[in-house]
Design a protein around this motif. Sequence first.
Motif, PDB file in Angstrom:
ATOM      1  N   GLU A 227       0.827  -1.204   0.000  1.00  0.00           N
ATOM      2  CA  GLU A 227       0.000   0.000   0.000  1.00  0.00           C
ATOM      3  C   GLU A 227       0.864   1.258   0.000  1.00  0.00           C
ATOM      4  O   GLU A 227       1.711   1.440   0.873  1.00  0.00           O
TER       5      GLU A 227
ATOM      6  N   ASP B  20       0.883   3.416   3.154  1.00  0.00           N
ATOM      7  CA  ASP B  20       1.634   2.915   4.302  1.00  0.00           C
ATOM      8  C   ASP B  20       3.135   3.133   4.159  1.00  0.00           C
ATOM      9  O   ASP B  20       3.921   2.569   4.900  1.00  0.00           O
TER      10      ASP B  20
ATOM     11  N   PHE C 297       7.811   0.700   5.040  1.00  0.00           N
ATOM     12  CA  PHE C 297       6.387   0.399   5.038  1.00  0.00           C
ATOM     13  C   PHE C 297       5.982  -0.048   6.434  1.00  0.00           C
ATOM     14  O   PHE C 297       6.824  -0.451   7.226  1.00  0.00           O
ATOM     15  N   ASP C 298       4.694   0.002   6.727  1.00  0.00           N
ATOM     16  CA  ASP C 298       4.211  -0.469   8.020  1.00  0.00           C
ATOM     17  C   ASP C 298       4.549  -1.933   8.229  1.00  0.00           C
ATOM     18  O   ASP C 298       4.815  -2.358   9.344  1.00  0.00           O
ATOM     19  N   GLN C 299       4.546  -2.729   7.142  1.00  0.00           N
ATOM     20  CA  GLN C 299       4.927  -4.129   7.260  1.00  0.00           C
ATOM     21  C   GLN C 299       6.449  -4.196   7.389  1.00  0.00           C
ATOM     22  O   GLN C 299       7.161  -3.693   6.535  1.00  0.00           O
TER      23      GLN C 299
END
Length: 105
Positions: free
Chosen positions: A64, A67, A86-88
């Motif tokens: 995304e 993110d 990224f958030d992940q």
Amino acid sequence: MEHIAAIMVLVGCVNGQCAQVQTPVDAFESAQDCQEMLRPAVSKASDDYSITYGKCASVDPALEFADMSVRWRITPDDQLDITIAFDQPYAIATIDHVTTGAVRP
């Protein structure tokens, strides 16, 4: 939803102060699209800055865009270094060093 495969980062410097510059397009569907627009974008930004840096970074299109955060720095050897997070925690961006550009008057 648009799939994003690359982003462009532009940084402009005046009197030793550098800041990220607005790019003509937020994201690109291919790294090639970004590379094609990099040189004109760096050239246009150089109208307002004494030194301008630009780089394209490939990103996983499955992640995304919202993110994502971008951090940049100018290295001691005068190169633009960018990090995309990224958030992940497993997400990593690939930096395409071939598309780096620095413009000086």
